[in-house]
Design a protein around this motif. Structure first.
Motif, mmCIF file in Angstrom:
data_model
loop_
_atom_site.group_PDB
_atom_site.id
_atom_site.type_symbol
_atom_site.label_atom_id
_atom_site.label_comp_id
_atom_site.label_asym_id
_atom_site.label_seq_id
_atom_site.Cartn_x
_atom_site.Cartn_y
_atom_site.Cartn_z
ATOM 1 N N ARG A 132 37.415 28.791 -60.600
ATOM 2 C CA ARG A 132 35.948 28.886 -60.534
ATOM 3 C C ARG A 132 35.334 27.627 -61.125
ATOM 4 N NH1 ARG A 132 35.890 33.854 -64.386
ATOM 5 N NH2 ARG A 132 37.655 34.111 -63.013
ATOM 6 N N ILE A 133 34.043 27.459 -60.931
ATOM 7 C CA ILE A 133 33.329 26.377 -61.597
ATOM 8 C C ILE A 133 32.673 26.953 -62.835
ATOM 9 C CG2 ILE A 133 31.411 24.741 -61.427
ATOM 10 C CD1 ILE A 133 31.897 24.562 -58.459
ATOM 11 N N TRP B 258 35.117 21.190 -55.581
ATOM 12 C CA TRP B 258 35.840 22.388 -55.995
ATOM 13 C C TRP B 258 36.729 22.889 -54.874
ATOM 14 C CZ3 TRP B 258 34.913 27.719 -54.315
ATOM 15 C CH2 TRP B 258 35.766 28.631 -54.954
ATOM 16 N N ARG C 179 32.330 35.588 -57.888
ATOM 17 C CA ARG C 179 32.367 34.158 -57.588
ATOM 18 C C ARG C 179 31.799 33.932 -56.198
ATOM 19 N NH1 ARG C 179 38.130 31.730 -56.953
ATOM 20 N NH2 ARG C 179 37.804 32.490 -54.839
ATOM 21 N N VAL C 180 31.023 32.867 -56.065
ATOM 22 C CA VAL C 180 30.497 32.480 -54.759
ATOM 23 C C VAL C 180 31.627 31.786 -54.008
ATOM 24 C CG1 VAL C 180 28.798 31.084 -53.532
ATOM 25 C CG2 VAL C 180 28.189 32.156 -55.722
ATOM 26 N N ASP C 181 32.084 32.389 -52.921
ATOM 27 C CA ASP C 181 33.156 31.771 -52.137
ATOM 28 C C ASP C 181 32.580 30.852 -51.075
ATOM 29 O OD1 ASP C 181 35.238 32.739 -53.511
ATOM 30 O OD2 ASP C 181 35.969 34.114 -51.965
ATOM 31 N N PRO D 139 29.249 27.004 -54.132
ATOM 32 C CA PRO D 139 30.536 27.697 -54.102
ATOM 33 C C PRO D 139 31.376 27.346 -55.329
ATOM 34 C CG PRO D 139 30.036 26.868 -51.923
ATOM 35 C CD PRO D 139 28.977 26.307 -52.848
ATOM 36 N N GLY D 140 32.034 28.357 -55.873
ATOM 37 C CA GLY D 140 32.854 28.165 -57.065
ATOM 38 C C GLY D 140 32.173 28.682 -58.320
ATOM 39 N N GLU D 141 30.820 28.743 -58.288
ATOM 40 C CA GLU D 141 30.098 29.235 -59.462
ATOM 41 C C GLU D 141 30.233 30.760 -59.532
ATOM 42 O OE1 GLU D 141 28.051 27.674 -61.744
ATOM 43 O OE2 GLU D 141 27.702 25.690 -60.903
#
Ligand SMILES: Nc1ncnc2c1ncn2[C@@H]1O[C@H](COP(=O)(O)OP(=O)(O)OP(=O)(O)O)[C@@H](O)[C@H]1O
Ligand SMILES: [Zn+2]
Lengths: 282, 61
Positions: free
Chosen positions: A10-11, A31, B38-40, B24-26
């Motif tokens: 994840r970020i 990412w 998680r936002v994919d 994405p990733g957040e």
């Protein structure tokens, strides 16, 4: 423009800052989900767009395996598979460091109740029991009394499965401040010393609750340099304990958090990491 | 894209969610079931979300 994959689950706070710093320094950092690469095909098509891979998986298992597969496909990886594998196993790391004459805490490898009893007989209380494979300070246990120690081990035997039962027993180094050093390449970018505060005796970042001050000095630089000689250049969080005889290396983290040390540094940590990525990809 | 608010549905409890701009990733926490999502992916202002772990035994930092 160079394009680096930031491989992570994840970020989070750190990754957000790394991506922003890359943008400001002419590097593209994107990412990539560490659970969606499906590596193994010889040329690693999932990584085809990238000049290098930076691994920020919180999971040691994922980080080490992805680094191994990416290296096999000849994609430059930070940290290297060898470094991640050394860091994921507290025994391997200490053995490596000790072989290089670096100071590490004394410890006993405990694989059974017989080992546990022998360690308790050899080392004076208080002691610390911790998993060989583990992180974020979880299950790191302070043993103050011999009579409760045996009951604590009941839980290891009863609830630990397979590799989770592998543990180290080591002296409680209560002089107690720990120093976290953040390294990019060979450079010591930031270092700060922590002391536990409040309700928990542990002082690691994941558990919160501690006091902090800047830590510096030639002794720290020398140890950090020697650790990098052993592991190779990379991005590391090196944890030291201060003892009456000097610093010892407790452990090294492969995808270090840096929020807690960020404001103790004159250097900007994300920028230092990005500069290092540029160096590696140029 | 002029959308300043993104929308999605919690994959676990099906609550409708809106978020400020996010990439994405957040991750975010579902206000209803409190799971970490998680936002994919983001497609035309719609978030594709996935439940992710908050801690595993082999994590270290
Ligand atoms: N031998 C010891 N003496 C005193 N304190 C200790 C000892 N071992 C661990 N601790 C305390 O417990 C914390 C967590 O231990 P350690 O760093 O070994 O485990 P970890 O699970 O790998 O943690 P992290 O991944 O957060 O660094 C340390 O930061 C320190 O505060
Ligand atoms: Zn929900």
């Amino acid at each position: 423009m160079r394009h680096v994959a930031l491989v992570a689950d994840r970020i989070g706070w750190e990754e957000r800052r790394l991506i922003a710093a890359a943008g400001a320094h002419d590097l593209r950092l994107s990412w990539v989900d560490d659970g969606a690469l499906c590596l193994g095909a010889p040329a690693a098509p999932a990584l085809g767009d990238f000049d290098a891979v930076m691994i920020r998986s919180r999971s040691y298992t994922r980080g080490g395996l992805i680094a191994t597969a990416a290296e096999a496909a000849r994609v430059p990886v930070l940290n290297t598979a060898a470094a991640i594998h050394a860091c994921e196993n507290k025994l391997s790391l200490r053995a490596l460091l000790r072989a290089a004459d670096l100071p590490v805490p004394d410890f006993r490898l405990v694989l059974s109740r017989a080992d546990f009893a022998a360690a308790l007989a050899e080392l004076p209380l208080p002691l610390v029991l911790k998993p060989v494979f583990g992180g974020m300070g979880k299950r790191v246990t302070l043993l103050r009394d011999a009579d409760t120690a045996q009951s604590v081990y009941d839980y290891v035997e009863d609830l630990g499965h397979g590799f989770e039962q592998a543990a180290l027993v080591e002296p409680f180094l209560d002089g107690g401040s720990s120093v976290r050093c953040f390294v990019a390449g060979r450079q010591l970018v930031a270092s700060a010393s922590f002391r536990s505060a409040g309700g928990d005796w542990r002082s690691n970042a994941a558990l919160g609750n501690r006091h902090r001050r800047v830590a510096q000095g030639p002794e720290i630089s020398k140890i950090v340099d020697a650790v990098v000689d052993v592991l190779g250049e990379g991005i590391y969080g090196i944890d030291l304990f201060e003892t009456p005889d000097g610093f010892v290396v407790n452990e090294v983290n492969h995808a270090p958090a840096f929020r807690a040390v960020a404001d103790t540094s004159e250097l900007d940590i994300p920028t230092a990491v990005v500069r290092y990525l540029q160096e590696v990809t140029s | 894209m002029s959308t300043t608010v993104l929308t999605g549905v919690c994959p676990e409890c099906e609550t409708d969610l809106t978020t400020p701009p996010i990439v994405p990733g957040e991750t975010l926490s579902c206000p209803e079931c409190l799971l970490t999502l998680r936002v994919d992916d983001i497609d035309d202002g719609r978030l594709r979300l996935r439940m992710v772990e908050v801690t595993l035994r082999d994590w270290g930092q």
